[in-house]
Motif scaffolding. Sequence first.
Motif, short mmCIF file in Angstrom:
data_model
loop_
_atom_site.label_atom_id
_atom_site.label_comp_id
_atom_site.label_asym_id
_atom_site.label_seq_id
_atom_site.Cartn_x
_atom_site.Cartn_y
_atom_site.Cartn_z
N GLU A 1 0.83 -1.21 0.00
CA GLU A 1 0.00 0.00 0.00
C GLU A 1 0.87 1.26 0.00
N ARG B 1 1.87 4.15 -3.27
CA ARG B 1 1.40 5.54 -3.31
C ARG B 1 2.48 6.54 -2.90
N ASP C 1 -6.26 -4.70 -2.55
CA ASP C 1 -4.88 -4.25 -2.29
C ASP C 1 -4.18 -3.88 -3.60
N SER D 1 -5.52 -3.09 -6.46
CA SER D 1 -6.14 -1.95 -7.12
C SER D 1 -5.70 -0.63 -6.47
N HIS D 2 -5.59 -0.61 -5.14
CA HIS D 2 -5.10 0.61 -4.47
C HIS D 2 -3.69 0.95 -4.89
N GLU E 1 -2.47 0.23 -7.69
CA GLU E 1 -2.47 0.32 -9.15
C GLU E 1 -1.61 -0.76 -9.79
#
Lengths: 110, 264
Positions: free
Chosen positions: B157, B161, B217, B219-220, B222
Motif C-alpha cells: 500500500e 502511493r 490491495d 487496485s489501491h 495500481e
Amino acid sequence: MSDSQWRVWEVFHQQARGDAHIYVGSVHAPDAEMALLLAKEQYGRRQACVNMWVVDARHIHRTEYSDSDIFSPGTDKSYREAYGYDTTRRIRAVRESRKGGTARDGGEET
Amino acid sequence: MTPSVIENAGDLSGPLRAAVIELLYWLADNDLVMGHRNSEWTGLGPILEADIAFSSMAQDEMGHALAYYQLLHDLGERDPDSLAFVREPREFRCAALVCLQRDDWAFSLVRQFLYDSAEHVRLTHLASSAYQPLASLARKLVGEEKYHLMHGRSWIERLGRATDESRARLAAAMAKAAPHAAGLFEAGPHDALLAQAGILPSERALWDEWRDSIAADLSHAELAMPGRPPVLPPAGRFGLHPADLAPLLEAMQRVYRLDPTAAW
C-alpha cells in the motif's frame, strides 16, 4: 545500513488484558500503522503481549533534567508514605509477634 | 456429503495417506525455501526495524516448515533434519516463486505479499481440514500468518502511493513475480482426492479465492492482477524447478552435510 529518516515512535506493551501498558522502547517508522507493525517484531516476540501502543515521540512533553530538583523533597514527607502510618507499625508488630506461630502473615487489623 | 474426520496419522491409509504426504511436502518445502530466501535479507534490510521484522518472518516460515516435516515424520517419512538437509532439488516440492533469487527489496516485498496472502487463504481452509493433526497445526499458525499478511499489505500500500520511484520499482517487481503467482496454486497429483476427503479444497478453488482476497490491495497500489494460463504444465509440485533452487539448497545444506551425524 543508512540512517533512518523515519520518525521515532515510543512503544508500550501490555502483558495481559487489564494490566497497565509498560514502556519498552522505541522504533523508527513512517506512520503509526507501520510503527505498530514493526514494534510487534521488535518488542512483542520474546515476551507475553496482548496489546501494544505506539506514541509519536513528538507528542511527548518532558521536564528538563536541570529541573530534577523539583522532585526531591525539601522536608520530611514520610507522612505521604504508607510506612509513615501507625497502622503499618501495628501490622509489623503483629507479624513480629506471630513469627514461628501461624503461617498466615496477612496482618489482621486489631 | 460431509467428509469424515481423521484423528491420527495411524488412521490414514491407502491413496489418501499418499495424498496427505504429498500435500505436506508441498506445504513444508514452500515454507522452508521461502524462509531461507527471506532470511538472505538479515543484516541487509534497508532499515534496521524492517530488517528485523523481515528476518523474524523468515524464521516463522522455517518454524512452520519444521512443524509440517514433523507431521510427515509422524506419517513414516524421514526425520525433519534429513528432509530439510539431505534431499536433492528434484525431491523438493515447491513453487518457482519461492525459488527465485532475492533480487531487490521491492521484489522481495511483492513476493512476500503474494506468498503470504496465498498462505493465509490456504491456512484458513487447513484450519478446518478433516485431517486433525494438520487442522490443529494450521490453527496455531494462523496468528503468525495474519501478521505476515498485514506486513505485506502495509508495504504494498505504501510503496504503491509513495513516489514515482517506489511505484516504478513496485510495478517492475510485480511484472517479474506475477507470471509465477499461479504456480503457488499448482494442483498436485491428488488434488481431487484431497478436496473430496475434506483435507483441502482444490488448488483452483484456492486460486479464485486468493484473487478475490487481494483485488482491493492491488487496485489501491495500481497493480495488475496476476493471471493464470488455462493449463499449467507440471512444475515445482512435480520436482521441476528453476535453476535458482540448486544453489540455494547447496548453501542451506552445506554445513549439515559436512557431518550429518553431528549433534547440535
